[in-house]
Design a protein around this motif. Sequence first.
Motif, PDB file in Angstrom:
ATOM      1  N   GLY A 254       0.815  -1.214   0.000  1.00  0.00           N
ATOM      2  CA  GLY A 254       0.000   0.000   0.000  1.00  0.00           C
ATOM      3  C   GLY A 254       0.846   1.260   0.000  1.00  0.00           C
ATOM      4  O   GLY A 254       0.540   2.242  -0.693  1.00  0.00           O
ATOM      5  N   LYS A 255       1.940   1.232   0.754  1.00  0.00           N
ATOM      6  CA  LYS A 255       2.836   2.396   0.782  1.00  0.00           C
ATOM      7  C   LYS A 255       3.519   2.601  -0.576  1.00  0.00           C
ATOM      8  O   LYS A 255       3.701   3.737  -1.040  1.00  0.00           O
ATOM      9  CB  LYS A 255       3.883   2.229   1.883  1.00  0.00           C
ATOM     10  N   LEU A 256       3.906   1.505  -1.208  1.00  0.00           N
ATOM     11  CA  LEU A 256       4.490   1.613  -2.555  1.00  0.00           C
ATOM     12  C   LEU A 256       3.460   2.223  -3.515  1.00  0.00           C
ATOM     13  O   LEU A 256       3.783   3.101  -4.323  1.00  0.00           O
ATOM     14  CB  LEU A 256       4.932   0.234  -3.056  1.00  0.00           C
ATOM     15  N   ALA A 261       1.268   6.591  -6.906  1.00  0.00           N
ATOM     16  CA  ALA A 261       0.221   7.572  -7.223  1.00  0.00           C
ATOM     17  C   ALA A 261       0.772   8.995  -7.149  1.00  0.00           C
ATOM     18  O   ALA A 261       0.513   9.819  -8.033  1.00  0.00           O
ATOM     19  CB  ALA A 261      -0.956   7.410  -6.259  1.00  0.00           C
ATOM     20  N   GLU A 262       1.550   9.254  -6.119  1.00  0.00           N
ATOM     21  CA  GLU A 262       2.087  10.608  -5.923  1.00  0.00           C
ATOM     22  C   GLU A 262       2.989  11.026  -7.092  1.00  0.00           C
ATOM     23  O   GLU A 262       2.973  12.178  -7.529  1.00  0.00           O
ATOM     24  CB  GLU A 262       2.871  10.644  -4.607  1.00  0.00           C
ATOM     25  N   ALA A 266       2.710   5.044 -14.046  1.00  0.00           N
ATOM     26  CA  ALA A 266       1.672   4.153 -14.570  1.00  0.00           C
ATOM     27  C   ALA A 266       2.030   2.700 -14.259  1.00  0.00           C
ATOM     28  O   ALA A 266       3.208   2.350 -14.185  1.00  0.00           O
ATOM     29  CB  ALA A 266       1.518   4.340 -16.073  1.00  0.00           C
ATOM     30  N   ILE A 267       0.988   1.873 -14.097  1.00  0.00           N
ATOM     31  CA  ILE A 267       1.193   0.438 -13.899  1.00  0.00           C
ATOM     32  C   ILE A 267       0.524  -0.304 -15.048  1.00  0.00           C
ATOM     33  O   ILE A 267      -0.597   0.012 -15.450  1.00  0.00           O
ATOM     34  CB  ILE A 267       0.603  -0.031 -12.555  1.00  0.00           C
ATOM     35  N   LEU A 268       1.242  -1.293 -15.574  1.00  0.00           N
ATOM     36  CA  LEU A 268       0.708  -2.142 -16.634  1.00  0.00           C
ATOM     37  C   LEU A 268       0.661  -3.568 -16.101  1.00  0.00           C
ATOM     38  O   LEU A 268       1.701  -4.097 -15.696  1.00  0.00           O
ATOM     39  CB  LEU A 268       1.623  -2.121 -17.865  1.00  0.00           C
ATOM     40  N   THR A 269      -0.525  -4.162 -16.116  1.00  0.00           N
ATOM     41  CA  THR A 269      -0.641  -5.527 -15.603  1.00  0.00           C
ATOM     42  C   THR A 269      -1.121  -6.466 -16.695  1.00  0.00           C
ATOM     43  O   THR A 269      -1.835  -6.062 -17.617  1.00  0.00           O
ATOM     44  CB  THR A 269      -1.597  -5.589 -14.392  1.00  0.00           C
ATOM     45  N   ARG A 284      -6.808   1.473  -8.586  1.00  0.00           N
ATOM     46  CA  ARG A 284      -7.886   2.371  -9.023  1.00  0.00           C
ATOM     47  C   ARG A 284      -8.258   3.343  -7.917  1.00  0.00           C
ATOM     48  O   ARG A 284      -8.419   4.546  -8.149  1.00  0.00           O
ATOM     49  CB  ARG A 284      -9.090   1.518  -9.427  1.00  0.00           C
ATOM     50  N   GLU A 285      -8.387   2.806  -6.694  1.00  0.00           N
ATOM     51  CA  GLU A 285      -8.758   3.653  -5.554  1.00  0.00           C
ATOM     52  C   GLU A 285      -7.692   4.719  -5.287  1.00  0.00           C
ATOM     53  O   GLU A 285      -7.995   5.827  -4.842  1.00  0.00           O
ATOM     54  CB  GLU A 285      -8.973   2.784  -4.308  1.00  0.00           C
ATOM     55  N   ALA A 286      -6.429   4.361  -5.560  1.00  0.00           N
ATOM     56  CA  ALA A 286      -5.339   5.314  -5.326  1.00  0.00           C
ATOM     57  C   ALA A 286      -5.184   6.305  -6.481  1.00  0.00           C
ATOM     58  O   ALA A 286      -4.370   7.224  -6.415  1.00  0.00           O
ATOM     59  CB  ALA A 286      -4.029   4.554  -5.111  1.00  0.00           C
TER      60      ALA A 286
END
Lengths: 397, 397
Positions: A254-256, A261-262, A266-269, A284-286
């Motif tokens: 969660g910290k990562l 987000a900050e 981008a993340i690609l899964t 998504r929530e972040a």
Amino acid sequence: MHDLHLKNVRPLGEANCDILIKNGVIVEIGKVADQPGMPVEDGGNAIVWPGLIDAHTHLDKTTWGMGWHENNREAVLRSRIDFERENRIALGMDPHIQSMRHAIGLAANGASHIRSHVDIDTTHGLSLVEGVERTREALKGIIDIELVAFPQSGVMGRPGTVELLDAALANGCEVLGGIDPCGIDRDPKGQLGVLFDLALKHGVDVDIHLHEVGDLGAFTMELIFERVRANGMQGRFGISHAFALGMSDTVRAGKLIDEIAELDIAILTTGAPSATVPSVKRLREAGVRTGAGCDGIRDTWGPWGQPDMMDRARIIGMKTAVRSDIDLRHMLELVSQGGADVMRLENYGVKVGAKADFTLLVGETVAHSVVEIAPRPMVVKGGRVIARNGTCIVDMP
Amino acid sequence: MHDLHLKNVRPLGEANCDILIKNGVIVEIGKVADQPGMPVEDGGNAIVWPGLIDAHTHLDKTTWGMGWHENNREAVLRSRIDFERENRIALGMDPHIQSMRHAIGLAANGASHIRSHVDIDTTHGLSLVEGVERTREALKGIIDIELVAFPQSGVMGRPGTVELLDAALANGCEVLGGIDPCGIDRDPKGQLGVLFDLALKHGVDVDIHLHEVGDLGAFTMELIFERVRANGMQGRFGISHAFALGMSDTVRAGKLIDEIAELDIAILTTGAPSATVPSVKRLREAGVRTGAGCDGIRDTWGPWGQPDMMDRARIIGMKTAVRSDIDLRHMLELVSQGGADVMRLENYGVKVGAKADFTLLVGETVAHSVVEIAPRPMVVKGGRVIARNGTCIVDMP
């Protein structure tokens, strides 16, 4: 550019209406009066959804359309890389023909955009990129392809690779790739230094493969965070796979994610079924820009995969324990708007003023269409019907 | 019983030949001379594989063939159980009609045998079992169905359930089910005591749902091991899901598997994509009888699943990191011979003397057919063609 009066459809799963397209752009959604002289299609009450986006694949690697590739080799990352590099040409994997097959398959199944990594190594030089660039040219107007210069065999361990990446960025690749700075290169400071230097020199985004899991992957991410901040690369860095974010220590993960987000990374899964994968819901929530891709399909690495982002939405949904209708809808957004966010596409979506890039989906509801891997009776690109019922207007070579 | 001369096929993926069936039994495999008066079919060079076996499903739960079931409820095990129990009849889920749709779907996709759990609770009594028993009768000669008396809502917490299980075993259920003695019942000693008493009284096997993960699931397994040994139930106990065997402590999981092998306990897996699942490869190496199933498909619990064991072989293969051709073949054996081992079927297989229960698979090789979720041009049960190209000779109601 193309005009089209598409009747009897449900934009984004909403009420039945028409869509009017002029010069490849959506100009009206609603009850549209008959347009003398304009091509008309009946959508059969299908859902209209923005063009699907494969934001992480490898067009140069597939054996799709070739004979079955038998594989009884060991399953070790390094040996898979070496086997492919040493055998791909001997096996008959022509980078242009194979990337045509792969990309046409994606288009036939409703994709409008692809981000493809393409191998660059000292064995092949830029020849694989050149093959895929021919495909990009050949498929103009059918599907848009963005290329990532990808050092599959590593950067620091193979002298000459940095110069090849430099040349690729000067010759048509829009994004710079990287791979496991610890796991493959054994030199995170070295590889990340090269990546940031090249990205700044060419003014391109970075999209790095990070298979490293657990604490090792978290370490590499922290090195990336420092450098994104120091170089002002916020909003211009992407991490593919990011298996470390699926670690069992969800507090640390969660910290990562908060830092991702900050820094607007981008993340690609790919929702890799046998790996630890990021929680798409948590990303998504972040507010993290998150796209998805099919990864390699039926290549020398493994037999699985289809050139189909609906199939991928199902794989990611099952992997991440999606059950509710709203979460199913989010899966479909992941393989469409999510990729557009990562690639920063403009005028994307089913809305007035957007490019007319979309697919029809058969389904009672959006959620139903995801679970069914819905049939796609029609795919439209720039206002032109480019595929019907899984068959593209361009034949596979 | 039926005769058939099936020409032009590849039994188990081997060389092309013919199969001769008399009175529903395979009597010859090879080059068969023309048989005057006997029905003839051309197999089109397809692979012939023994009838697929769904060894863990829930015929009474599906919404297949009904309108789309919208689900925006919370994803908690206990609340899913309660929602289903309280709403299934109001939602129109007739146990006979729904089990017909589900079982016909499986048969159409090449399955010859099903082990189905059926809910038994104090709300419905035995009415759900009776509905599925009607289906079993209606589909005689099409697909064989074994029934597990399954206390979905728990045993110890709902007085009257034990008596219902007792009655179900006296009235057509061949196997006794159970569920999470700790997680659902909060009374492992109590539930396991009941299960072993009933199993010994009726002389039936047990097949318990064990979703409990990690140390909790390992604890319950150890309680089961003690009681299997004390009651001489070796070879007659099965554990479904067995998520605890997917724990990250592979040394401990290995010791559990060794004891499972020693006690000849069967394992049933569904390859649940978002859970920790047993290593099918490790179970195989230990000699554990291991079958697979689709679990519930498109029910009030969740939207996923197909009545198709080839689709399930793909899901389990992707989940357990299968890549090589030999491991792909093992996936196909898991959803066929594996289920037969668990259900102790006699005269099963594509061999002389076996019942003529098999499916045709289109594919270059066996591995290819698994990856493709191969088309099934023909399904044969007892020598009779009961389905062609995904459509059964019995219509879905």
